[in-house]
Design a protein around this motif. Structure first.
Motif, PDB file in Angstrom:
ATOM      1  N   ARG A  32     -21.011  67.542   7.029  1.00 29.47           N
ATOM      2  CA  ARG A  32     -21.233  66.445   6.087  1.00 29.47           C
ATOM      3  C   ARG A  32     -20.295  65.271   6.392  1.00 29.47           C
ATOM      4  NH1 ARG A  32     -18.800  67.528   0.799  1.00 29.47           N
ATOM      5  NH2 ARG A  32     -17.033  67.307   2.184  1.00 29.47           N
ATOM      6  N   ASP A  33     -19.015  65.556   6.577  1.00 29.22           N
ATOM      7  CA  ASP A  33     -18.042  64.493   6.852  1.00 29.22           C
ATOM      8  C   ASP A  33     -18.375  63.760   8.149  1.00 29.22           C
ATOM      9  OD1 ASP A  33     -16.809  65.361   4.535  1.00 29.22           O
ATOM     10  OD2 ASP A  33     -15.159  66.379   5.583  1.00 29.22           O
ATOM     11  N   GLU A  34     -18.801  64.512   9.160  1.00 29.21           N
ATOM     12  CA  GLU A  34     -19.185  63.900  10.434  1.00 29.21           C
ATOM     13  C   GLU A  34     -20.390  62.972  10.246  1.00 29.21           C
ATOM     14  OE1 GLU A  34     -21.549  65.560  14.201  1.00 29.21           O
ATOM     15  OE2 GLU A  34     -19.662  66.632  13.827  1.00 29.21           O
ATOM     16  N   LEU A  35     -21.404  63.452   9.526  1.00 30.48           N
ATOM     17  CA  LEU A  35     -22.607  62.640   9.312  1.00 30.48           C
ATOM     18  C   LEU A  35     -22.300  61.391   8.502  1.00 30.48           C
ATOM     19  CD1 LEU A  35     -25.307  65.392   8.661  1.00 30.48           C
ATOM     20  CD2 LEU A  35     -24.731  64.239  10.815  1.00 30.48           C
ATOM     21  N   LEU A  36     -21.506  61.533   7.459  1.00 27.73           N
ATOM     22  CA  LEU A  36     -21.160  60.359   6.640  1.00 27.73           C
ATOM     23  C   LEU A  36     -20.359  59.331   7.439  1.00 27.73           C
ATOM     24  CD1 LEU A  36     -20.301  62.034   3.215  1.00 27.73           C
ATOM     25  CD2 LEU A  36     -22.364  60.748   3.825  1.00 27.73           C
ATOM     26  N   SER A  37     -19.534  59.792   8.365  1.00 28.67           N
ATOM     27  CA  SER A  37     -18.728  58.861   9.165  1.00 28.67           C
ATOM     28  C   SER A  37     -19.580  58.015  10.107  1.00 28.67           C
ATOM     29  CB  SER A  37     -17.673  59.620   9.970  1.00 28.67           C
ATOM     30  OG  SER A  37     -18.256  60.295  11.062  1.00 28.67           O
ATOM     31  N   ARG A  38     -20.789  58.456  10.402  1.00 28.98           N
ATOM     32  CA  ARG A  38     -21.664  57.727  11.322  1.00 28.98           C
ATOM     33  C   ARG A  38     -22.388  56.560  10.658  1.00 28.98           C
ATOM     34  NH1 ARG A  38     -23.144  63.043  14.240  1.00 28.98           N
ATOM     35  NH2 ARG A  38     -21.502  63.023  15.809  1.00 28.98           N
ATOM     36  N   GLN A  39     -22.331  56.474   9.330  1.00 26.89           N
ATOM     37  CA  GLN A  39     -22.931  55.349   8.603  1.00 26.89           C
ATOM     38  C   GLN A  39     -24.388  55.117   8.984  1.00 26.89           C
ATOM     39  OE1 GLN A  39     -21.142  53.312   6.200  1.00 26.89           O
ATOM     40  NE2 GLN A  39     -19.866  55.133   6.306  1.00 26.89           N
ATOM     41  N   TYR A  40     -25.167  56.199   9.011  1.00 23.60           N
ATOM     42  CA  TYR A  40     -26.590  56.109   9.326  1.00 23.60           C
ATOM     43  C   TYR A  40     -27.283  55.279   8.257  1.00 23.60           C
ATOM     44  CZ  TYR A  40     -31.341  57.783  10.435  1.00 23.60           C
ATOM     45  OH  TYR A  40     -32.671  57.876  10.766  1.00 23.60           O
ATOM     46  N   GLY A  41     -28.061  54.318   8.649  1.00 26.38           N
ATOM     47  CA  GLY A  41     -28.662  53.373   7.716  1.00 26.38           C
ATOM     48  C   GLY A  41     -29.736  53.929   6.801  1.00 26.38           C
ATOM     49  N   TYR A  42     -30.230  55.136   7.105  1.00 20.12           N
ATOM     50  CA  TYR A  42     -31.347  55.660   6.325  1.00 20.12           C
ATOM     51  C   TYR A  42     -31.006  56.937   5.567  1.00 20.12           C
ATOM     52  CZ  TYR A  42     -33.733  52.367   9.305  1.00 20.12           C
ATOM     53  OH  TYR A  42     -34.106  51.232   9.963  1.00 20.12           O
ATOM     54  N   GLY A  43     -29.738  57.229   5.408  1.00 17.59           N
ATOM     55  CA  GLY A  43     -29.385  58.417   4.645  1.00 17.59           C
ATOM     56  C   GLY A  43     -27.897  58.696   4.646  1.00 17.59           C
ATOM     57  N   ARG A  44     -27.419  59.135   3.498  1.00 19.96           N
ATOM     58  CA  ARG A  44     -26.034  59.563   3.330  1.00 19.96           C
ATOM     59  C   ARG A  44     -26.074  60.953   2.676  1.00 19.96           C
ATOM     60  NH1 ARG A  44     -25.589  55.300   5.662  1.00 19.96           N
ATOM     61  NH2 ARG A  44     -24.150  53.607   5.316  1.00 19.96           N
ATOM     62  N   PRO A  45     -26.329  61.992   3.463  1.00 18.34           N
ATOM     63  CA  PRO A  45     -26.511  63.327   2.882  1.00 18.34           C
ATOM     64  C   PRO A  45     -25.226  63.868   2.267  1.00 18.34           C
ATOM     65  CG  PRO A  45     -26.359  63.488   5.254  1.00 18.34           C
ATOM     66  CD  PRO A  45     -26.392  62.022   4.926  1.00 18.34           C
ATOM     67  N   LEU A  86     -30.144  62.346  18.046  1.00 20.44           N
ATOM     68  CA  LEU A  86     -29.037  62.262  18.995  1.00 20.44           C
ATOM     69  C   LEU A  86     -27.849  61.499  18.410  1.00 20.44           C
ATOM     70  CD1 LEU A  86     -31.023  61.512  22.291  1.00 20.44           C
ATOM     71  CD2 LEU A  86     -30.522  63.723  21.225  1.00 20.44           C
ATOM     72  N   ASP A  87     -28.104  60.266  17.961  1.00 23.32           N
ATOM     73  CA  ASP A  87     -27.004  59.433  17.479  1.00 23.32           C
ATOM     74  C   ASP A  87     -26.446  59.912  16.140  1.00 23.32           C
ATOM     75  OD1 ASP A  87     -27.559  57.942  19.739  1.00 23.32           O
ATOM     76  OD2 ASP A  87     -28.653  56.386  18.652  1.00 23.32           O
ATOM     77  N   PHE A  88     -27.317  60.235  15.184  1.00 26.31           N
ATOM     78  CA  PHE A  88     -26.866  60.626  13.850  1.00 26.31           C
ATOM     79  C   PHE A  88     -26.470  62.105  13.785  1.00 26.31           C
ATOM     80  CE2 PHE A  88     -28.196  61.853   9.359  1.00 26.31           C
ATOM     81  CZ  PHE A  88     -26.994  61.435   8.779  1.00 26.31           C
ATOM     82  N   LEU A  89     -27.359  63.008  14.174  1.00 22.15           N
ATOM     83  CA  LEU A  89     -27.074  64.435  14.043  1.00 22.15           C
ATOM     84  C   LEU A  89     -26.218  65.006  15.176  1.00 22.15           C
ATOM     85  CD1 LEU A  89     -30.406  65.946  12.662  1.00 22.15           C
ATOM     86  CD2 LEU A  89     -28.347  65.249  11.415  1.00 22.15           C
ATOM     87  N   GLY A  90     -26.096  64.291  16.279  1.00 22.13           N
ATOM     88  CA  GLY A  90     -25.210  64.723  17.352  1.00 22.13           C
ATOM     89  C   GLY A  90     -25.792  65.736  18.321  1.00 22.13           C
TER      90      GLY A  90
END
Length: 176
Positions: free
Chosen positions: A137-150, A81-85
């Motif tokens: 990719r840009d959306e996911l990187l902007s979320r600064q998920y602590g366990y992955g930077r795909p 929910l939080d990371f992938l939206g």
């Protein structure tokens, strides 16, 4: 929704209109033009992704919904929910304290997450054809998920953006 047959009819009409104006094009060229107008890279891609027309009483299938095993509700919500939206479509428990079965979706992609033993095995890979992989990719990187930077990996046939959930499952977002 536009089907393959509808797209072929569009190509036929396009050829007729262009020929009436003195611009002769092949059927193949008309199909390529229609595919591009519909947002596909080429006719091969469009014909693979557009739905087939069905006849009454024919056996038909809809998009499958993968069931993915999860072991921790909080971690699943953080990732999906939080990371992938994704957003929650439904939640089900037979009673309080029982395993959770959770339906999530995002822009036409549906996934079911289950804590039930036997519903799915950890280590599942889901292959997701998509458009605009760079935006994801840009959306996911902007979320600064602590366990992955795909990041996107270019393959000979297209681009892959792979994410790994906390339970050993993978989602491969792919664009040709």
């Amino acid at each position: 929704m536009i089907s393959i047959e509808h797209a072929k009819q569009m190509a036929k009409r396009l050829r007729t209109v262009l020929e009436a104006r003195g611009q002769e094009v092949t059927h193949s060229t008309a199909l390529e033009l229609v595919a591009q107008q519909l947002g596909y890279k080429n006719w091969n891609t469009a014909s693979a992704l557009l739905p087939q027309e069905t006849t009454p009483n024919a056996i038909t299938f809809e998009s499958p919904i993968p069931i993915v095993r999860m072991f921790d509700e909080a971690k699943a919500r953080e990732f999906y929910l939080d990371f992938l939206g994704f957003h929650v479509e439904f939640e089900h428990r037979f009673e309080a304290g029982m395993p959770l079965y959770l339906g999530i979706s995002r822009n036409g992609l549906n996934i079911h997450l289950s804590e039930h033993h036997g519903d799915a095995s950890p280590g599942t890979t889901i292959f997701v054809p998509m458009h605009n992989i760079e935006l994801l990719r840009d959306e996911l990187l902007s979320r600064q998920y602590g366990y992955g930077r795909p990041d996107i990996v270019q393959q000979g046939w297209g681009k892959i953006l792979e994410v790994h959930d906390p339970f050993g499952n993978r989602i491969r977002f792919c664009e040709d």
